[in-house]
Design an enzyme around this catalytic site. Structure first.
Site, mmCIF file in Angstrom:
data_model
loop_
_atom_site.group_PDB
_atom_site.id
_atom_site.type_symbol
_atom_site.label_atom_id
_atom_site.label_comp_id
_atom_site.label_asym_id
_atom_site.label_seq_id
_atom_site.Cartn_x
_atom_site.Cartn_y
_atom_site.Cartn_z
ATOM 1 N N ASP A 1 -13.027 8.864 -2.246
ATOM 2 C CA ASP A 1 -14.374 9.444 -2.283
ATOM 3 C C ASP A 1 -14.373 10.683 -3.181
ATOM 4 O O ASP A 1 -15.396 11.346 -3.304
ATOM 5 C CB ASP A 1 -14.843 9.850 -0.874
ATOM 6 C CG ASP A 1 -14.037 11.017 -0.335
ATOM 7 O OD1 ASP A 1 -12.812 11.049 -0.554
ATOM 8 O OD2 ASP A 1 -14.629 11.921 0.284
ATOM 9 N N LYS B 1 -5.058 21.254 -7.998
ATOM 10 C CA LYS B 1 -4.672 22.199 -9.061
ATOM 11 C C LYS B 1 -4.148 21.448 -10.285
ATOM 12 O O LYS B 1 -3.331 20.530 -10.148
ATOM 13 C CB LYS B 1 -3.576 23.138 -8.546
ATOM 14 C CG LYS B 1 -4.061 24.080 -7.463
ATOM 15 C CD LYS B 1 -3.024 25.142 -7.147
ATOM 16 C CE LYS B 1 -3.584 26.128 -6.145
ATOM 17 N NZ LYS B 1 -2.786 26.199 -4.918
ATOM 18 N N THR C 1 -10.505 1.720 5.234
ATOM 19 C CA THR C 1 -9.327 2.468 5.674
ATOM 20 C C THR C 1 -9.805 3.545 6.665
ATOM 21 O O THR C 1 -11.014 3.766 6.817
ATOM 22 C CB THR C 1 -8.620 3.150 4.481
ATOM 23 O OG1 THR C 1 -9.345 4.317 4.108
ATOM 24 C CG2 THR C 1 -8.502 2.217 3.284
ATOM 25 N N GLU C 2 -8.862 4.217 7.299
ATOM 26 C CA GLU C 2 -9.241 5.296 8.224
ATOM 27 C C GLU C 2 -10.049 6.375 7.491
ATOM 28 O O GLU C 2 -11.089 6.821 7.964
ATOM 29 C CB GLU C 2 -7.992 5.932 8.860
ATOM 30 C CG GLU C 2 -7.507 5.224 10.116
ATOM 31 C CD GLU C 2 -6.289 4.361 9.892
ATOM 32 O OE1 GLU C 2 -5.840 4.224 8.729
ATOM 33 O OE2 GLU C 2 -5.771 3.797 10.880
ATOM 34 N N TYR C 3 -9.552 6.782 6.317
ATOM 35 C CA TYR C 3 -10.249 7.831 5.559
ATOM 36 C C TYR C 3 -11.607 7.347 5.062
ATOM 37 O O TYR C 3 -12.559 8.111 5.008
ATOM 38 C CB TYR C 3 -9.384 8.284 4.368
ATOM 39 C CG TYR C 3 -8.389 9.367 4.713
ATOM 40 C CD1 TYR C 3 -7.620 9.298 5.868
ATOM 41 C CD2 TYR C 3 -8.206 10.462 3.879
ATOM 42 C CE1 TYR C 3 -6.694 10.294 6.181
ATOM 43 C CE2 TYR C 3 -7.285 11.457 4.177
ATOM 44 C CZ TYR C 3 -6.536 11.370 5.328
ATOM 45 O OH TYR C 3 -5.633 12.352 5.632
ATOM 46 N N GLU D 1 4.911 4.982 3.378
ATOM 47 C CA GLU D 1 4.379 6.276 3.828
ATOM 48 C C GLU D 1 5.498 7.303 3.767
ATOM 49 O O GLU D 1 6.613 7.042 4.184
ATOM 50 C CB GLU D 1 3.819 6.137 5.251
ATOM 51 C CG GLU D 1 3.440 7.430 5.934
ATOM 52 C CD GLU D 1 2.482 8.325 5.149
ATOM 53 O OE1 GLU D 1 1.453 7.835 4.654
ATOM 54 O OE2 GLU D 1 2.801 9.524 5.011
ATOM 55 N N GLU E 1 0.864 -1.198 0.000
ATOM 56 C CA GLU E 1 0.000 0.000 0.000
ATOM 57 C C GLU E 1 0.889 1.232 0.000
ATOM 58 O O GLU E 1 1.798 1.363 0.818
ATOM 59 C CB GLU E 1 -0.941 0.056 1.214
ATOM 60 C CG GLU E 1 -1.888 1.262 1.101
ATOM 61 C CD GLU E 1 -2.828 1.500 2.284
ATOM 62 O OE1 GLU E 1 -3.661 2.413 2.190
ATOM 63 O OE2 GLU E 1 -2.710 0.792 3.302
ATOM 64 N N ASP F 1 -3.725 11.672 -1.930
ATOM 65 C CA ASP F 1 -3.889 13.134 -1.963
ATOM 66 C C ASP F 1 -4.381 13.573 -3.351
ATOM 67 O O ASP F 1 -3.819 13.163 -4.362
ATOM 68 C CB ASP F 1 -2.549 13.825 -1.664
ATOM 69 C CG ASP F 1 -2.061 13.522 -0.243
ATOM 70 O OD1 ASP F 1 -2.865 13.014 0.559
ATOM 71 O OD2 ASP F 1 -0.885 13.781 0.051
#
Ligand code: SAH
Length: 212
Positions: free
Chosen positions: A153, A121, A192-194, A68, A43, A117
């Site tokens: 999302d 832009k 996942t957390e998000y 990460e 991941e 992320d």
């Protein structure tokens, strides 16, 4: 999710045996880390690592790597990992842009990207982990049958990602704009957390599985 200047984070990470400190030394030799020949799934942008830890718990016959970029975020995952007995999960503090320096051709069987992320832009599009630039990097390290799974999302980012995948010559195996309403795609879903946060706010979760 970036937490700045946590005291002792770097020292903790340096001393934690499940963090690979010089990943470039394992290029083409990642099986040595796990001391078996099981497939390796990774991941990228793992955050606090809940998804990966549940996955590693469920699938002891698969090796997992959590990547990460920020040590302060990685620290949170390691604190959670400490409370498990998992030996099939290692961690790397690494910018995904460098994966080609760390992994040989075809060394990875699956890549997960979760709630990456969005870089909204236009001029930052190349920084998105599902941009064609990143897909080209992932293409090199994934095995011939390798797959990439992406959840978000963010509808704009999801549509961009479908488009980039097609442009970069990948095939869409499956995709949905409402993962939690899709019984088949959601069957073995790990939140996942998000995902927990955004779905509890009522946001539908989008998912795609792609391959070359
Ligand atoms: N996957 C987790 C966290 C999502 S937030 C979840 O779904 O809950 C996105 C995470 O990706 C952040 O922790 C961020 O630091 C990390 N990240 C962003 N860009 C990265 C990059 N280029 N390389 C590695 N990690 C990155």
């Amino acid at each position: 999710m970036r937490l700045r200047n946590i005291k002792g984070a770097d020292e903790f990470i340096e001393n934690y045996s499940f963090v690979i400190k010089h990943p470039e030394e394992y290029k083409e030799k990642w099986k040595e880390v796990f001391q078996n020949t099981n497939p390796i799934h990774m991941e990228i942008g793992m955050g606090k690592g809940k998804f990966l830890m549940e996955l590693a718990e469920r699938n002891p016959q698969i090796n997992y790597l959590g990547v990460e970029r920020y040590s302060s975020v990685l620290l949170r995952a390691l604190q959670k990992h400490q409370e498990t007995e998992l030996t099939n999960l290692y961690f790397l503090c690494l910018d995904a842009a460098l994966v080609e320096d760390m992994f040989g051709c075809g060394e990875i069987e699956k890549i997960y990207l979760n709630f990456s992320d969005p870089w909204p832009k236009d001029r930052h599009a190349r920084r998105r982990l599902t941009s064609r630039e990143f897909l080209d990097r992932f293409d090199k390290i994934l095995s011939a049958q390798g797959k990439l799974e992406f959840k978000t999302d963010n509808r704009g980012l999801f549509e961009f990602s479908l488009e980039e995948a097609r442009e970069a010559g990948w095939k869409i195996e499956k995709h949905t704009y409402d993962l939690h309403g899709d019984d088949e795609m959601c069957a073995d879903n790990i939140m996942t957390e998000y995902e927990e946060k955004f779905s509890s706010m009522g946001n539908p979760i989008h998912k795609m599985i792609i391959y070359r």
